[in-house]
Design an enzyme around this catalytic site. Structure first.
Site, PDB file in Angstrom:
ATOM      1  N   THR A 228       0.820  -1.215   0.000  1.00 28.70           N
ATOM      2  CA  THR A 228       0.000   0.000   0.000  1.00 28.70           C
ATOM      3  C   THR A 228       0.856   1.268   0.000  1.00 28.70           C
ATOM      4  O   THR A 228       1.985   1.254   0.512  1.00 28.70           O
ATOM      5  CB  THR A 228      -0.901  -0.006   1.254  1.00 28.70           C
ATOM      6  OG1 THR A 228      -1.500   1.278   1.409  1.00 28.70           O
ATOM      7  CG2 THR A 228      -0.109  -0.289   2.530  1.00 28.70           C
ATOM      8  N   ASP A 229       0.269   2.355  -0.497  1.00 27.64           N
ATOM      9  CA  ASP A 229       0.973   3.647  -0.427  1.00 27.64           C
ATOM     10  C   ASP A 229       1.009   4.181   1.007  1.00 27.64           C
ATOM     11  O   ASP A 229       1.732   5.126   1.310  1.00 27.64           O
ATOM     12  CB  ASP A 229       0.319   4.682  -1.368  1.00 27.64           C
ATOM     13  CG  ASP A 229      -1.161   4.943  -1.085  1.00 27.64           C
ATOM     14  OD1 ASP A 229      -1.726   4.333  -0.153  1.00 27.64           O
ATOM     15  OD2 ASP A 229      -1.756   5.772  -1.804  1.00 27.64           O
ATOM     16  N   GLU A 230       0.216   3.557   1.902  1.00 24.70           N
ATOM     17  CA  GLU A 230       0.151   4.064   3.281  1.00 24.70           C
ATOM     18  C   GLU A 230       1.483   3.881   4.018  1.00 24.70           C
ATOM     19  O   GLU A 230       1.709   4.510   5.051  1.00 24.70           O
ATOM     20  CB  GLU A 230      -0.998   3.399   4.044  1.00 24.70           C
ATOM     21  CG  GLU A 230      -2.320   3.642   3.341  1.00 24.70           C
ATOM     22  CD  GLU A 230      -3.556   3.276   4.151  1.00 24.70           C
ATOM     23  OE1 GLU A 230      -3.491   3.293   5.386  1.00 24.70           O
ATOM     24  OE2 GLU A 230      -4.582   2.977   3.521  1.00 24.70           O
TER      25      GLU A 230
ATOM     26  N   TYR B 233      -1.936  -0.715  10.905  1.00 25.13           N
ATOM     27  CA  TYR B 233      -2.027  -1.373   9.592  1.00 25.13           C
ATOM     28  C   TYR B 233      -0.826  -1.013   8.725  1.00 25.13           C
ATOM     29  O   TYR B 233      -0.123  -1.886   8.215  1.00 25.13           O
ATOM     30  CB  TYR B 233      -3.329  -0.970   8.892  1.00 25.13           C
ATOM     31  CG  TYR B 233      -3.325  -1.265   7.397  1.00 25.13           C
ATOM     32  CD1 TYR B 233      -3.299  -2.571   6.929  1.00 25.13           C
ATOM     33  CD2 TYR B 233      -3.334  -0.224   6.459  1.00 25.13           C
ATOM     34  CE1 TYR B 233      -3.277  -2.847   5.569  1.00 25.13           C
ATOM     35  CE2 TYR B 233      -3.319  -0.488   5.100  1.00 25.13           C
ATOM     36  CZ  TYR B 233      -3.291  -1.798   4.656  1.00 25.13           C
ATOM     37  OH  TYR B 233      -3.260  -2.076   3.310  1.00 25.13           O
TER      38      TYR B 233
ATOM     39  N   LYS C 208       2.293  -3.321   7.224  1.00 28.48           N
ATOM     40  CA  LYS C 208       2.584  -3.467   5.791  1.00 28.48           C
ATOM     41  C   LYS C 208       4.013  -3.004   5.492  1.00 28.48           C
ATOM     42  O   LYS C 208       4.721  -3.620   4.695  1.00 28.48           O
ATOM     43  CB  LYS C 208       1.577  -2.686   4.943  1.00 28.48           C
ATOM     44  CG  LYS C 208       0.156  -3.218   4.952  1.00 28.48           C
ATOM     45  CD  LYS C 208      -0.016  -4.619   4.380  1.00 28.48           C
ATOM     46  CE  LYS C 208       0.134  -4.681   2.880  1.00 28.48           C
ATOM     47  NZ  LYS C 208      -0.262  -6.034   2.342  1.00 28.48           N
TER      48      LYS C 208
HETATM   49  P1  NAD Z   1      -9.491  -7.708   2.073  1.00 26.11           P
HETATM   50  O1  NAD Z   1      -9.470  -7.419   3.538  1.00 26.11           O
HETATM   51  O2  NAD Z   1     -10.734  -7.441   1.299  1.00 26.11           O
HETATM   52  O3  NAD Z   1      -9.120  -9.250   1.829  1.00 26.11           O
HETATM   53  C1  NAD Z   1      -8.105  -9.897   2.534  1.00 26.11           C
HETATM   54  C2  NAD Z   1      -8.218 -11.398   2.249  1.00 26.11           C
HETATM   55  O4  NAD Z   1      -7.135 -12.057   2.946  1.00 26.11           O
HETATM   56  C3  NAD Z   1      -9.517 -12.019   2.786  1.00 26.11           C
HETATM   57  O5  NAD Z   1     -10.042 -12.913   1.831  1.00 26.11           O
HETATM   58  C4  NAD Z   1      -9.081 -12.772   4.027  1.00 26.11           C
HETATM   59  O6  NAD Z   1      -9.894 -13.901   4.326  1.00 26.11           O
HETATM   60  C5  NAD Z   1      -7.657 -13.185   3.662  1.00 26.11           C
HETATM   61  N1  NAD Z   1      -6.807 -13.404   4.828  1.00 26.11           N
HETATM   62  C6  NAD Z   1      -6.678 -12.606   5.916  1.00 26.11           C
HETATM   63  N2  NAD Z   1      -5.818 -13.171   6.797  1.00 26.11           N
HETATM   64  C7  NAD Z   1      -5.363 -14.319   6.225  1.00 26.11           C
HETATM   65  C8  NAD Z   1      -4.457 -15.326   6.618  1.00 26.11           C
HETATM   66  N3  NAD Z   1      -3.816 -15.252   7.800  1.00 26.11           N
HETATM   67  N4  NAD Z   1      -4.225 -16.362   5.792  1.00 26.11           N
HETATM   68  C9  NAD Z   1      -4.874 -16.440   4.589  1.00 26.11           C
HETATM   69  N5  NAD Z   1      -5.762 -15.532   4.177  1.00 26.11           N
HETATM   70  C10 NAD Z   1      -6.004 -14.480   4.979  1.00 26.11           C
HETATM   71  O7  NAD Z   1      -8.253  -6.913   1.476  1.00 26.11           O
HETATM   72  P2  NAD Z   1      -8.086  -6.232   0.043  1.00 26.11           P
HETATM   73  O8  NAD Z   1      -8.692  -4.888   0.098  1.00 26.11           O
HETATM   74  O9  NAD Z   1      -8.496  -7.193  -1.005  1.00 26.11           O
HETATM   75  O10 NAD Z   1      -6.502  -6.030   0.011  1.00 26.11           O
HETATM   76  C11 NAD Z   1      -5.647  -7.021  -0.546  1.00 26.11           C
HETATM   77  C12 NAD Z   1      -4.212  -6.584  -0.380  1.00 26.11           C
HETATM   78  O11 NAD Z   1      -4.028  -5.316  -1.014  1.00 26.11           O
HETATM   79  C13 NAD Z   1      -3.794  -6.390   1.078  1.00 26.11           C
HETATM   80  O12 NAD Z   1      -2.487  -6.881   1.222  1.00 26.11           O
HETATM   81  C14 NAD Z   1      -3.833  -4.881   1.283  1.00 26.11           C
HETATM   82  O13 NAD Z   1      -2.883  -4.472   2.250  1.00 26.11           O
HETATM   83  C15 NAD Z   1      -3.457  -4.397  -0.101  1.00 26.11           C
HETATM   84  N6  NAD Z   1      -3.988  -3.053  -0.422  1.00 26.11           N
HETATM   85  C16 NAD Z   1      -5.350  -2.837  -0.433  1.00 26.11           C
HETATM   86  C17 NAD Z   1      -5.831  -1.570  -0.767  1.00 26.11           C
HETATM   87  C18 NAD Z   1      -7.301  -1.282  -0.840  1.00 26.11           C
HETATM   88  O14 NAD Z   1      -7.678  -0.138  -1.145  1.00 26.11           O
HETATM   89  N7  NAD Z   1      -8.179  -2.259  -0.612  1.00 26.11           N
HETATM   90  C19 NAD Z   1      -4.944  -0.533  -1.054  1.00 26.11           C
HETATM   91  C20 NAD Z   1      -3.569  -0.786  -1.006  1.00 26.11           C
HETATM   92  C21 NAD Z   1      -3.111  -2.063  -0.707  1.00 26.11           C
HETATM   93  P1  TYD Z   2     -10.830   3.551   4.092  1.00 21.56           P
HETATM   94  O1  TYD Z   2     -11.794   3.077   3.039  1.00 21.56           O
HETATM   95  O2  TYD Z   2     -10.922   2.940   5.459  1.00 21.56           O
HETATM   96  O3  TYD Z   2      -9.357   3.433   3.491  1.00 21.56           O
HETATM   97  P2  TYD Z   2      -7.944   3.958   4.091  1.00 21.56           P
HETATM   98  O4  TYD Z   2      -8.109   4.318   5.512  1.00 21.56           O
HETATM   99  O5  TYD Z   2      -7.078   2.763   3.884  1.00 21.56           O
HETATM  100  O6  TYD Z   2      -7.547   5.137   3.236  1.00 21.56           O
HETATM  101  O7  TYD Z   2     -11.020   5.118   4.254  1.00 21.56           O
HETATM  102  C1  TYD Z   2     -10.827   6.007   3.170  1.00 21.56           C
HETATM  103  C2  TYD Z   2     -10.925   7.413   3.701  1.00 21.56           C
HETATM  104  O8  TYD Z   2     -12.275   7.623   4.148  1.00 21.56           O
HETATM  105  C3  TYD Z   2     -10.045   7.681   4.910  1.00 21.56           C
HETATM  106  O9  TYD Z   2      -9.536   9.002   4.830  1.00 21.56           O
HETATM  107  C4  TYD Z   2     -10.977   7.552   6.084  1.00 21.56           C
HETATM  108  C5  TYD Z   2     -12.303   8.001   5.525  1.00 21.56           C
HETATM  109  N1  TYD Z   2     -13.508   7.366   6.128  1.00 21.56           N
HETATM  110  C6  TYD Z   2     -14.545   8.171   6.617  1.00 21.56           C
HETATM  111  O10 TYD Z   2     -14.495   9.408   6.567  1.00 21.56           O
HETATM  112  N2  TYD Z   2     -15.634   7.553   7.170  1.00 21.56           N
HETATM  113  C7  TYD Z   2     -15.733   6.192   7.264  1.00 21.56           C
HETATM  114  O11 TYD Z   2     -16.745   5.690   7.801  1.00 21.56           O
HETATM  115  C8  TYD Z   2     -14.663   5.392   6.722  1.00 21.56           C
HETATM  116  C9  TYD Z   2     -14.728   3.890   6.792  1.00 21.56           C
HETATM  117  C10 TYD Z   2     -13.579   6.028   6.164  1.00 21.56           C
END
Ligand code: NAD
Ligand code: TYD
Length: 351
Positions: free
Chosen positions: A132-134, A158, A162
């Protein structure tokens, strides 16, 4: 056939990635290893149940014996590592599982991958670590966007977990020569996102006429990436990326949370025939998230130059398609708005 291990393939991005690869890579057999936490849903792949190119393994990435057995039996050509605890607010409420899954789990996967590479020295292999960019921390509104050399400065449990996992992945390249690629992407949106993240939460609260909880003043900025663009970038990183390198993946769309929420209100009003402006009245400013990063933004230059990735979707069209997907898949929505979801909503927003 290429044998490819996808971890976390029943979560949001993993689901989209498996659908994308299944369609675009007919010579790939996908092995989806997922622990099915609250965020994982095996029904996302019910149409692939009898497909000889898809195998689901219910298991945990922290289980070293299971990983060894899987690598030995299937001889993977590559790994796409998505599995993680992924929700910042949950990491504030309960950080320990983030350390366990995101750090220890990644470590176990690296160890299993390295043992496999050492046993199969002639076979090409690549480990794509989805991050993630975070990890880069928070930008001010006028700061230049994150590049691949921006120093890590994570804010939440989180993003700290990461960042640690990214360092482990790079160390396994530098010290042991494991062929890895790291991708750091911005906020994804699209179908199958668990409805406690901003965009689906807002869509579904509007439909249920519930308050739309905007943290602080809603001025925090995110760089929104459509999940289909992200899947394309990951495949490019796997095929064209250089081992040991990081590629930042962005959507090129910087918007404040309030702008995003207002746009969702307009789109849902138009789509459902509600009077224009009625959903905006649901916007409710609530207490800010502790350590809330002000702004994320990705500089896309390296990914464009080196792997030919450029975000292809416009925000308004892709957001509209995402809203349509939720409206057309209310059975899916209601099936995931159960136990762990309800408990989270109650503890986070209602107490
Ligand atoms: P998500 O939370 O929707 O899905 C995570 C999946 O991992 C789930 O299916 C869960 O059951 C599985 N999981 C969790 N713990 C596990 C374990 N110990 N063993 C096996 N499986 C396990 O997450 P996502 O949004 O699909 O994100 C996927 C990846 O992308 C993550 O690594 C996250 O850090 C990264 N990422 C996500 C975003 C975003 O905006 N969603 C942005 C940047 C990076
Ligand atoms: P989120 O979807 O949790 O992603 P991330 O924290 O990884 O960026 O949140 C996106 C943005 O929205 C973040 O700045 C937090 C804000 N947010 C709210 O304002 N209200 C909410 O209920 C949630 C879940 C997020």
């Amino acid at each position: 056939m290429k044998h490819v291990l996808v971890t976390g393939g029943s979560g949001f991005i993993g689901t989209n990635f498996i659908h994308y690869v299944h369609k675009n890579k007919p010579d790939w057999h996908i092995f989806n290893l997922d622990a099915l936490t609250y965020a994982g849903n095996p029904a996302n792949h019910s149409h692939l149940e009898d497909d000889p190119r898809y195998t689901f393994i219910h298991g945990n990435i922290c289980d070293a014996d299971l990983l060894t057995r899987l690598f030995d039996s299937h001889g993977f050509d590559g790994v796409f590592h998505f599995a993680a605890e992924s929700h910042v607010d949950r990491s504030i409420a309960g950080p320990e599982v983030f350390l366990h899954t995101n750090v220890t789990g990644t470590f176990r996967l690296l160890e299993a991958s390295l043992a496999h590479v050492r046993k199969n020295t002639e076979k090409p292999f690549r480990f794509v670590h989805v991050s993630t960019d975070e990890v880069y921390g928070s930008l001010g509104v006028d700061d230049p966007a994150f590049t691949e050399t921006t120093p890590f400065d994570p804010s939440s449990p989180y993003s700290a977990s990461k960042a640690a996992s990214d360092h482990f992945v790079k160390a396994w390249y530098k010290t042991f020569g494991l062929p890895v690629v790291v991708t750091n992407c911005s906020n994804n949106y699209g179908p199958f996102q668990f409805p406690e993240k901003l965009i689906p939460l807002m869509v579904l609260n509007i439909l249920d006429k519930k308050p739309l909880p905007v943290y602080g003043k809603g001025q925090n900025i995110r760089d929104w990436l459509y999940v289909a663009d992200h899947c394309d970038a990951l495949l490019r990183a796997f095929e064209k990326g250089e081992s040991g390198q990081t590629y930042n993946i962005g959507g090129g769309v910087e918007k404040s949370n309030l702008e995003v929420v207002k746009t969702i209100c307009e789109l849902v009003d138009a789509r459902t025939g509600r009077p224009d402006g009625s959903s905006r009245e649901l916007i409710t400013f609530v207490a800010d998230r502790p350590g809330h990063d002000i702004r994320y933004a990705i500089n896309p230059d390296k990914s464009f130059e080196k792997i030919g990735y450029r975000a292809g979707h416009s925000f308004e069209q892709a957001l509209s398609a995402t809203i349509d997907w939720y409206l057309e898949n209310m059975d899916w929505v209601r099936s995931v708005q159960t136990g762990a979801y309800r408990e989270w909503i109650k503890s986070h927003y209602e107490t």
